[in-house]
Design a protein around this motif. Structure first.
Motif, short mmCIF file in Angstrom:
data_model
loop_
_atom_site.label_atom_id
_atom_site.label_comp_id
_atom_site.label_asym_id
_atom_site.label_seq_id
_atom_site.Cartn_x
_atom_site.Cartn_y
_atom_site.Cartn_z
N GLU A 28 -14.18 24.09 -12.19
CA GLU A 28 -13.30 22.96 -11.85
C GLU A 28 -12.03 23.46 -11.14
O GLU A 28 -11.56 22.85 -10.18
N ALA A 31 -12.92 24.43 -7.64
CA ALA A 31 -13.15 23.25 -6.79
C ALA A 31 -11.83 22.59 -6.42
O ALA A 31 -11.60 22.23 -5.25
N ALA A 32 -10.92 22.46 -7.38
CA ALA A 32 -9.62 21.81 -7.11
C ALA A 32 -8.81 22.66 -6.14
O ALA A 32 -8.15 22.15 -5.23
N ARG A 33 -8.89 23.96 -6.35
CA ARG A 33 -8.14 24.85 -5.45
C ARG A 33 -8.70 24.78 -4.03
O ARG A 33 -7.94 24.69 -3.05
N SER A 34 -10.02 24.76 -3.92
CA SER A 34 -10.63 24.68 -2.58
C SER A 34 -10.26 23.36 -1.91
O SER A 34 -10.07 23.30 -0.71
N ARG A 35 -10.14 22.32 -2.71
CA ARG A 35 -9.88 21.00 -2.15
C ARG A 35 -8.40 20.81 -1.80
O ARG A 35 -8.07 20.25 -0.76
N TYR A 36 -7.50 21.30 -2.67
CA TYR A 36 -6.09 20.91 -2.53
C TYR A 36 -5.13 22.04 -2.14
O TYR A 36 -3.99 21.76 -1.76
N ASN A 38 -3.74 25.32 0.04
CA ASN A 38 -3.81 25.77 1.42
C ASN A 38 -4.93 26.80 1.57
O ASN A 38 -5.01 27.76 0.78
N PRO A 39 -5.80 26.61 2.55
CA PRO A 39 -6.95 27.52 2.68
C PRO A 39 -6.57 28.97 2.98
O PRO A 39 -7.42 29.86 2.90
#
Ligand SMILES: Cc1ncc(COP(=O)(O)O)c(C=O)c1O
Length: 453
Positions: A28, A31-36, A38-39
């Motif tokens: 989780e 996933a949250a890090r990937s979504r929110y 900065n890449p």
């Protein structure tokens, strides 16, 4: 393939039971890090590691698995994760007064400034507190420009001084330089580190020729006067690289001949990490005009500082200059506690003694593993350069990643650096023990063997 469980060396016993983790799962969080997030943010390891607790030289993942931390939050956790004294002082200060800024008096800021002055050579006794190493270097260069009336700055190739636009200009790795406007008027002199120098000769000859390059650079690329020469006593991100002892004396002499101030970036090397000395520059017999610090000064609390002589510091007073969080009471409490712990827990001596033990062991491993091209560094700031071929010194970048994976599978977290990412960076919290060192060497031995297959 990672080592089998049966082959894993035993981590030294440690009396700490991590709390049961009840937060979101690793998946989780990922996933949250990937979504929110900065890449640009990156993680180590094929399967990113989630760390939820730390105690002294150890970290714990969400399953309670323990790891020996040989990277210390990128050379930041000087005293140990959640060191009880630092935690107690920070908690006490947070509960009493968290923030007001320096527009009011508070005892914390001048106390830490005085403590820093007590560790510096005479005359370096005025400090401006900021929040990060990049900010500290920005401020140091600004002061040098104002004081000298000159603009150009000489930095050193392979150096790292931060990621703010101005510090990015000082940094000298294309991998850390975004293709956009960065601090201008910076020129990078030859790196004096012998292993990869394009100059031939002994380390002393390479150091002398690299220092001479500073003069060439000034004469060819600047108006002939400079504001500053900035360098890390031992380059950290660059892969724990340093020069023969004759480099800094000559580099400082030349910089000063052309009107420049000398800035020592002690963000990684300060606070006893090099073992013999409290500051990295002291290992090379020079006294800078400005010293920048961050990382280890706060043991994880965002805190950085610029110490210089009063007459240099005074140049900032010609306009208003302000930093909202610089000098805030919580950071000051942390910094004071850190400096006391370094003394009380004998951490500089530990860095010296255990750094020697670790380095001796790494040199022994270099004799047994063709992957190891070079072992270097001082105290608990050590580097192991991995090469695919000792004759050509071709960087073993892929093998370095494999060593990191193997070591992780056996419970050790390492850093890496160097332009090609092929240098293991070993810079643990300075509270590690002899048993930890021996365990680390055992793990590295097996990791090298696995990567050499
Ligand atoms: C030597 C050196 N200077 C400056 C910095 C920049 O510090 P910060 O990341 O706190 O801005 C770093 C960070 O790694 C560093 O190693």
């Amino acid at each position: 393939m990672p080592q089998t469980l049966a082959a894993i060396p035993r981590m030294p016993a440690f009396d700490h039971q991590p709390r049961r983790y009840t937060g979101p799962s690793r998946e989780e969080v990922l996933a949250a890090r990937s979504r929110y997030a900065n890449p640009a943010l990156f993680t180590f390891y094929r399967e990113p590691l989630m760390i939820v607790e730390g105690k002294m030289q150890y970290l714990f993942d969400e399953t309670g698995r323990r790891y020996l931390d040989l990277f210390a939050g990128i050379v930041t956790v000087s005293c140990g994760h959640c060191h009880p004294k630092v935690v107690a002082r920070v908690r006490e200060q947070t509960e009493t007064l968290q923030h007001t800024t320096t527009i009011y008096l508070h005892p914390g800021m001048p106390r830490l400034a005085e403590k820093l002055a007590s560790k510096m050579p005479p005359g370096l006794d005025v400090t401006y507190f900021v929040n990060s190493g990049s900010e500290a270097n920005d401020l140091a260069v600004t002061m040098a420009r104002l004081y000298t009336g000159n603009t150009d700055v000489i930095a050193v190739r392979n150096g790292y001084h931060g990621g703010s636009p101005s510090a990015m200009g000082l940094t000298s790795h294309h991998t850390w330089k975004l293709p956009t406007l960065q601090g201008p008027y910076v020129h990078h002199a030859l790196c004096p580190e012998p292993y990869r120098s394009s100059l031939g000769g002994t380390p002393e000859q390479i150091a002398a020729a690299s220092a001479a390059d500073i003069g060439e650079l000034i004469r060819y690329s600047t108006p002939g006067r400079i504001a500053a020469f900035i360098a890390e006593p031992i380059q950290g991100v660059g892969g724990v690289t340093s020069a023969a002892p004759n480099y800094f004396r000559e580099a400082y002499r030349i910089a000063r001949e052309y009107g420049g101030l000398c800035i020592a970036d002690e963000v990684q090397t300060g606070f006893g990490r090099t073992g013999e000395q409290y500051w990295g520059f002291q290992n090379f017999g020079v006294v800078p005009d400005i010293v920048t610090m961050a990382k280890g000064i706060g043991n994880g609390v965002p805190l950085a500082a610029v110490t210089t002589r009063r007459e240099i510091a005074e140049v900032l007073a010609q306009r208003l200059h302000f930093n909202t969080f610089g000098g805030n009471p919580v950071s000051m409490a942390a910094g004071l506690a850190v400096m006391e712990v370094i003394e009380e827990d004998g951490l500089q001596r530990n860095a010296k003694v255990l750094g020697r033990r670790l380095r001796d062991g790494l040199e022994r491993l270099a004799g047994e593993h063709r992957l190891v091209g070079d072992v270097r560094g001082m105290g608990l700031m050590l580097g192991v350069e991995l090469v695919a071929d000792r004759a050509t010194r071709a960087p073993a970048t892929v093998e370095t990643l494999q060593v990191l994976e193997e070591a992780r599978s056996m419970g050790i977290l390492l850093g890496k650096g160097g332009l090609a990412g092929n240098v293991l960076r070993i810079k643990p919290p300075m509270c590690i023990t002899a048993e930890d060192v021996d365990f680390a060497l055992d793990v590295l031995d097996r990791a090298f063997t696995a990567a050499e297959r």
